[in-house]
Structures are given as C-alpha cells and as structure tokens.
Design an enzyme around this catalytic site. Structure first.
Site, PDB file in Angstrom:
ATOM      1  N   CYS A  13       0.831  -1.201   0.000  1.00 45.75           N
ATOM      2  CA  CYS A  13       0.000   0.000   0.000  1.00 45.75           C
ATOM      3  C   CYS A  13       0.868   1.255   0.000  1.00 45.75           C
ATOM      4  O   CYS A  13       0.361   2.365   0.075  1.00 45.75           O
ATOM      5  CB  CYS A  13      -0.966   0.010   1.186  1.00 45.75           C
ATOM      6  SG  CYS A  13      -0.137  -0.020   2.781  1.00 45.75           S
TER       7      CYS A  13
ATOM      8  N   GLU B  56      -2.293   0.793  -4.453  1.00 46.55           N
ATOM      9  CA  GLU B  56      -1.761  -0.515  -4.097  1.00 46.55           C
ATOM     10  C   GLU B  56      -0.863  -0.953  -5.256  1.00 46.55           C
ATOM     11  O   GLU B  56      -1.178  -0.695  -6.411  1.00 46.55           O
ATOM     12  CB  GLU B  56      -2.879  -1.542  -3.924  1.00 46.55           C
ATOM     13  CG  GLU B  56      -3.795  -1.301  -2.773  1.00 46.55           C
ATOM     14  CD  GLU B  56      -3.259  -1.822  -1.456  1.00 46.55           C
ATOM     15  OE1 GLU B  56      -2.570  -2.860  -1.432  1.00 46.55           O
ATOM     16  OE2 GLU B  56      -3.526  -1.161  -0.441  1.00 46.55           O
TER      17      GLU B  56
END
Length: 141
Positions: free
Chosen positions: A99, A134
């Site tokens: 992330c 992501e």
C-alpha cells in the site's frame, strides 16, 4: 497453504472462513490454515512444534516435510521489518502486495530484489482521486 498472522481474532476469523469455503484435499482434510505467530518468527520447521502443530489442520505429529517455495506478503505501510525481510528472502517466489510503493522500492533495494526478476506487476487504484495506491509485484529467483 499456511498463513501467519499476529492477531488472534484475525486468525480465528481466517480459519473459520477457510473451513467454510476451501475445497478439502483427498481424504477430507483441510489443506490450508492460518497460525498465530509473528511473521518475523516463522520458518517452516516451526510447524513441527506442538504448540503450532495444534493450530494446523493436520494436528500434532502430522506435519509433513514442508518445502515452501512461495510467499505472499502484504506488509503495513512501513514495509517489511528487517527480520521479516530476511525470512522472505529465502523464498524462490515472492508476491509482494504494497500500500506504499516507496516501502516496496526500499525493500526491493534492501535485498529482496537481489537475484530475482520482476515477472509481473500491477498498480491498483482502490482510492480514486487520492494519493493512495496498491502495488503488486511477483518476483522469481
């Protein structure tokens, strides 16, 4: 398949979900589990220890000679800690979900990318109109 997680509640939920949804291997035995242990402390030999074997579907004394070649990591925003990074470096195939692309880049430069090729990668924009993305990378030794 063996997953590791430090949060006991998440371990219980994951195993409940596995029991409800995974196909069982021949003989009706579940072939996947999540055990409670910090990722940086995990190594396949630990599955023979009674306290961890009890958490697995094969129970005490039933652990096979595990030869894991694949690891999937989804670390927090800070990336892998140095201990977990050393553990992950042992595997031939690494799927790294991040992330924080900056942490991913740091871990790749910190040894994870050494001797491996990027086979596939993807960027996923789960939060449009924000700076959060992501990244998923498949590395092969």
């Amino acid at each position: 398949v063996v997953g590791v997680e430090i949060n006991a509640r998440l371990v219980a939920c994951a195993n409940e979900n596995l029991r409800a949804n995974l196909r069982r291997e021949e003989g009706g035995q579940l072939n996947a589990c999540v055990i409670k242990i910090p990722a940086e402390n995990f190594n396949p030999g630990m599955l023979r220890r009674p306290q961890l074997a009890r958490q697995a579907p094969w129970g005490e004394g039933g652990a096979e000679d595990f030869r894991f070649q694949v690891v999937l990591v989804d670390p927090p925003r800070a990336g892998l800690d140095k201990h977990t990074l050393r553990v992950v470096q042992r595997y031939d195939h690494v799927l790294y979900i991040s992330c924080c692309p900056a942490s991913l880049a740091r871990d790749l430069a910190g040894g994870l990318g050494e001797g491996r090729e990027v086979v596939r990668w993807a960027v996923l924009d789960h939060f449009p109109n924000t700076s959060h993305i992501e990244a998923a990378v498949y590395l092969r030794r």
